[in-house]
Motif scaffolding. Structure first.
Motif, mmCIF file in Angstrom:
data_model
loop_
_atom_site.group_PDB
_atom_site.id
_atom_site.type_symbol
_atom_site.label_atom_id
_atom_site.label_comp_id
_atom_site.label_asym_id
_atom_site.label_seq_id
_atom_site.Cartn_x
_atom_site.Cartn_y
_atom_site.Cartn_z
ATOM 1 N N GLU A 202 0.591 -1.088 -0.730
ATOM 2 C CA GLU A 202 -0.013 -0.359 0.003
ATOM 3 C C GLU A 202 0.570 1.291 0.220
ATOM 4 O O GLU A 202 1.784 1.628 0.778
ATOM 5 C CB GLU A 202 -0.498 0.258 1.678
ATOM 6 N N MET A 203 0.826 2.135 -0.259
ATOM 7 C CA MET A 203 1.268 3.365 -1.351
ATOM 8 C C MET A 203 0.778 4.507 -0.874
ATOM 9 O O MET A 203 -0.983 4.577 -1.193
ATOM 10 C CB MET A 203 1.964 3.566 -2.175
ATOM 11 N N ASP A 204 1.040 5.409 -0.300
ATOM 12 C CA ASP A 204 0.289 6.848 -0.261
ATOM 13 C C ASP A 204 1.249 7.494 -1.163
ATOM 14 O O ASP A 204 2.756 7.219 -1.320
ATOM 15 C CB ASP A 204 0.733 7.334 0.527
ATOM 16 N N THR A 205 0.245 8.563 -2.480
ATOM 17 C CA THR A 205 1.453 8.921 -3.238
ATOM 18 C C THR A 205 0.751 10.645 -3.244
ATOM 19 O O THR A 205 -0.584 10.603 -2.181
ATOM 20 C CB THR A 205 1.357 8.749 -4.603
ATOM 21 N N TYR A 206 2.007 11.837 -3.702
ATOM 22 C CA TYR A 206 1.362 13.385 -3.828
ATOM 23 C C TYR A 206 1.678 13.645 -4.313
ATOM 24 O O TYR A 206 2.983 13.368 -4.677
ATOM 25 C CB TYR A 206 1.311 14.053 -1.978
ATOM 26 N N VAL A 207 1.567 15.078 -4.444
ATOM 27 C CA VAL A 207 2.146 15.642 -5.935
ATOM 28 C C VAL A 207 2.900 16.509 -5.113
ATOM 29 O O VAL A 207 3.030 17.495 -4.325
ATOM 30 C CB VAL A 207 1.088 16.442 -6.685
ATOM 31 N N ILE A 295 5.669 13.358 -8.611
ATOM 32 C CA ILE A 295 4.640 12.717 -8.283
ATOM 33 C C ILE A 295 5.572 11.816 -6.952
ATOM 34 O O ILE A 295 6.818 11.234 -7.653
ATOM 35 C CB ILE A 295 3.325 11.393 -8.906
ATOM 36 N N ASN A 296 5.439 12.049 -5.718
ATOM 37 C CA ASN A 296 6.251 11.108 -5.002
ATOM 38 C C ASN A 296 4.687 10.711 -3.697
ATOM 39 O O ASN A 296 4.213 10.575 -3.992
ATOM 40 C CB ASN A 296 6.985 12.247 -3.503
ATOM 41 N N GLY A 297 5.792 9.057 -3.723
ATOM 42 C CA GLY A 297 5.257 8.193 -3.020
ATOM 43 C C GLY A 297 6.039 7.125 -1.406
ATOM 44 O O GLY A 297 7.459 7.523 -1.442
ATOM 45 N N GLU A 298 5.018 7.010 -0.820
ATOM 46 C CA GLU A 298 5.403 6.502 0.543
ATOM 47 C C GLU A 298 4.772 5.240 0.881
ATOM 48 O O GLU A 298 3.879 5.041 0.756
ATOM 49 C CB GLU A 298 5.801 7.313 1.429
ATOM 50 N N ILE A 299 5.723 3.825 0.782
ATOM 51 C CA ILE A 299 4.921 2.776 0.890
ATOM 52 C C ILE A 299 4.194 3.062 2.581
ATOM 53 O O ILE A 299 5.154 2.847 3.682
ATOM 54 C CB ILE A 299 6.330 1.234 1.716
#
Length: 375
Positions: A202-207, A295-299
């Motif tokens: 599951e990843m959270d992505t944000y601009v 876009i950055n993403g964090e697990i």
């Protein structure tokens, strides 16, 4: 006795008699009155008894009415208690529903923000055309469209994949195998191939608010061309008339050939993304580049599981006694024989002592866990 005395006595007697008569008369009158009073009393007593009877009947009726009223009141009370209980349950349900709706509303708001962000991103991923150019390479590419597992092979090992799972299981159950190689034989050990693979990611992505991704750049550039390109991009996007601003950093992503530019102010990136396409001077000619959000993403959550290949067997303990091709041929010939417990071989890879190879495993389209395709 003298006459006078007799007369006096007679007068006295007459007087007494008169008194007695008067008393009798009075008594008679009193008796009559008493009889009359007694009759009135009897009549009054009868009326009283009649009233008492009527009162008793009325009191009985009142008691019955009161009892019925109490029963009805009790029934109404029970009904009200039931209704109150239902109202409380409904109130509790409505509170839970309100809580759930608030949570759904919060999730919808969050999803709406994400969708709005994705809408703003548009096709945020850079345009990248892919084509299969030939055989698989020994190096693992960063940009892949298919799920792959790279399995590092130790020296003196081999991977062999059978067409049927039963053959692989037979080889594993026998464990040790004597394989003829020319005029002698070698003893190998068969082991299952196991992988630790992610079962949930599951990843959270944000601009990123102050970064942009620049794509659609010229291809086949050398190191000097790339350096001049970065300088030209920094100059172009640092000018306010081009919608840019002060550049904090600029770098090229070697895996994709795209460029990431970071600005000191957040609002610069949004303005450049809104315009999307920008024409700049690159290598002495005009070139249209595409600017999209970075876009950055964090697990957020990562869970792993152990997967065992159902058709592939790992052979270990292979000595360096002959040429690589000869050893691989001997292994394939031996393990495709039914007398050796094997079967038809689908693929085989041998890694001699002192060498390093990477076997690429992909999802088996026939609902089998993994198959080594190349090395």
């Amino acid at each position: 006795m003298s006459l006078e005395k007799a007369a006096d006595t007679l007068d006295n007697s007459l007087n007494s008699l008169e008194k007695i008569k008067e008393e009798i008369k009075n008594c008679t009158a009193m008796y009559d009155k008493a009889l009359k009073d007694n009759r009135k009393l009897s009549e009054g007593n009868s009326d009283t008894l009649k009233l008492a009877g009527e009162f008793y009947q009325r009191s009985q009726k009142l008691n019955q009415d009161l009892q019925m009223e109490e029963e009805e009141q009790g029934q109404r009370t029970d009904d009200l208690k039931k209704r109150l209980s239902l109202v409380k349950k409904e109130e509790s349900r409505l509170k839970e529903e309100e809580k759930r709706m608030k949570e759904e509303h919060r999730q919808i708001d969050q999803m709406e923000r994400q969708l709005r962000q994705q809408t703003e991103v548009s096709a945020a991923m850079p345009e990248k055309k892919v084509v299969f150019a030939g055989n698989l390479n020994t190096e693992r590419e960063t940009f892949n469209l298919e799920s792959e597992i790279v399995y590092p092979m130790e020296g003196g090992t081999a991977l062999i994949t059978f067409e049927d799972e039963e053959a692989a299981q037979n080889i594993l159950s026998m464990k040790e195998h004597d394989v003829p190689v020319g005029d002698f034989s070698i003893t190998l050990e068969a082991k299952p191939v196991q992988f630790i693979i992610p079962s949930l990611v599951e990843m959270d992505t944000y601009v990123c608010p102050n970064r942009v991704l620049v794509s659609n750049l010229p291809k086949n550039m050398n190191e000097d061309d790339e350096s001049r390109l970065l300088d030209r991009l920094e100059v172009h996007f640092s000018k306010t008339r081009n919608g840019g601003g002060e550049v904090e950093s600029i770098c090229m992503l070697q895996d994709s050939g795209n460029v990431v530019i970071a600005f000191t102010k957040d609002n610069v990136a949004r303005g450049l993304v809104g315009r999307e396409y920008h024409e700049i001077d690159v290598l002495k000619k005009k070139h249209k580049v595409r600017v999209t959000p970075f876009i950055n993403g964090e697990i957020k959550d990562l869970q792993v599981t152990v997967s065992v290949s159902s058709r592939t067997v790992l052979l270990t303990g292979i000595p360096d006694v002959t040429e690589e091709d000869t050893m691989q041929d001997c292994l394939e010939i031996h393990f495709q024989k039914s007398s050796s417990g094997g079967g038809e071989v689908d693929a085989i890879v041998f890694n001699p002592m002192g060498q390093r190879k990477l076997a690429v495993f992909r999802d088996d389209s026939a609902a089998r866990p993994h198959t080594p395709l190349n090395h």
